[in-house]
Scaffold this active site. Sequence first.
Site, mmCIF file in Angstrom:
data_model
loop_
_atom_site.group_PDB
_atom_site.id
_atom_site.type_symbol
_atom_site.label_atom_id
_atom_site.label_comp_id
_atom_site.label_asym_id
_atom_site.label_seq_id
_atom_site.Cartn_x
_atom_site.Cartn_y
_atom_site.Cartn_z
ATOM 1 N NE ARG A 53 -1.627 -2.162 2.958
ATOM 2 C CZ ARG A 53 -1.567 -3.456 2.647
ATOM 3 N NH1 ARG A 53 -2.473 -3.986 1.908
ATOM 4 N NH2 ARG A 53 -0.593 -4.219 3.106
ATOM 5 C CB THR A 54 3.445 2.581 2.246
ATOM 6 O OG1 THR A 54 2.727 2.156 3.405
ATOM 7 C CG2 THR A 54 4.083 3.938 2.524
ATOM 8 C CE LYS A 83 27.493 -2.163 -8.199
ATOM 9 N NZ LYS A 83 27.496 -1.249 -9.363
ATOM 10 N NE ARG A 104 7.228 0.652 4.545
ATOM 11 C CZ ARG A 104 5.994 0.150 4.526
ATOM 12 N NH1 ARG A 104 5.789 -1.084 4.082
ATOM 13 N NH2 ARG A 104 4.974 0.859 4.950
ATOM 14 C CG HIS A 132 4.020 4.023 8.647
ATOM 15 N ND1 HIS A 132 4.020 4.837 7.534
ATOM 16 C CD2 HIS A 132 3.602 2.799 8.224
ATOM 17 C CE1 HIS A 132 3.603 4.117 6.484
ATOM 18 N NE2 HIS A 132 3.354 2.889 6.883
HETATM 19 C C1 NCD Z 1 2.089 -1.377 8.007
HETATM 20 C C2 NCD Z 1 3.572 -1.130 8.071
HETATM 21 O O1 NCD Z 1 4.274 -1.344 7.085
HETATM 22 O O2 NCD Z 1 3.988 -0.685 9.130
HETATM 23 N N1 NCD Z 1 1.514 -1.431 6.751
HETATM 24 C C3 NCD Z 1 1.313 -0.297 6.000
HETATM 25 O O3 NCD Z 1 2.111 0.614 5.967
HETATM 26 N N2 NCD Z 1 0.154 -0.204 5.328
HETATM 27 C C4 NCD Z 1 1.595 -2.364 8.974
HETATM 28 C C5 NCD Z 1 2.117 -3.765 8.974
HETATM 29 O O4 NCD Z 1 3.103 -4.081 8.295
HETATM 30 O O5 NCD Z 1 1.521 -4.568 9.697
#
Ligand code: NCD
Length: 293
Positions: A53-54, A83, A104, A132
């Site tokens: 999703r993100t 590397k 991320r 997050h």
């Molecule tokens: C979450 C995450 O990556 O922290 N998912 C997200 O961003 N939609 C939650 C999870 O991984 O459970």
Amino acid sequence: MNLQGQHILKVEQFDKDTLLSLFELAKEMEGVKDGDQMKGKLMATLFYEASTRTRFSFEAAMLRLGGNVLSNADMNETSSAKKMETLYDTGKVVSQMADVIVMRHPEAGKVEELSKGSDVPVINGGDGSNDHPTQALLDLYTMWKHFGKIDALTIGFVGDLKNSRVLRANAKMLSLFDVKFVKVSPEELKFSIDVPGDETDDLSSVIADLDVLSINRIQKERFENPEDAEKHRGKFVLSKEILAKSKDEMIVLCPLPRMEELPVEIDGDAKCKYFEQIGNGVAMRMALLSKVL
Ligand code: NCD
């Protein structure tokens, strides 16, 4: 506060007025399918940890606003990280090509590390168990849209409060409002930050008090010993029977992915907003990108 040109690394950067103006802007963005506000802009998504999703949500947001995307979903394997390039250098390099970076990483603090090298804004798409911020933005936006306000709500956090960066980020952002928290987790998986509110390990005994039930899976990959995660699995299942005890206007939020805690059989219940949330996430990221750029 002005978000233009800022890195977005943590929830603590936001104040209440900024949140409310982001909610208003996200609402306007919901209608935008083919905008041109980001025409000529490039966003790089650098993902060192799995995402569905993100990453897509940021990319959808940028593309809907007429911008473009440079995407790497597997930085560990296919970038110069292999590397031994430092995150500082990667930030410096990518920022010569892109106007904004979304990143991320499985370790806390690594997004900030890259941001130190970057000459353009870096947005944290999740760093370890730490933060997050954009998930918190979309979760609060979903609450605001549903209730028309956030003050006076009672929010229940359910599951792995210790390792879930989403629940942690939510708790921090919601602290800007006049809300009540109920914390539902096993003893070993309590918040590691200070979050006020009643504690229990029995969801069914508190569900009737909640306006929002915010649930996240046991974050197995963040356990020192991943087998320890197994013993907590299945303790917080939002069954039809437990859901039936909740207030009519309660909503269920989850960042997804889900495991057994949200059985598919409850998906059709109007209280369950976890798929609707995804669309809210695109609108919220459109709002954020347009403020930052
Ligand atoms: C979450 C995450 O990556 O922290 N998912 C997200 O961003 N939609 C939650 C999870 O991984 O459970």
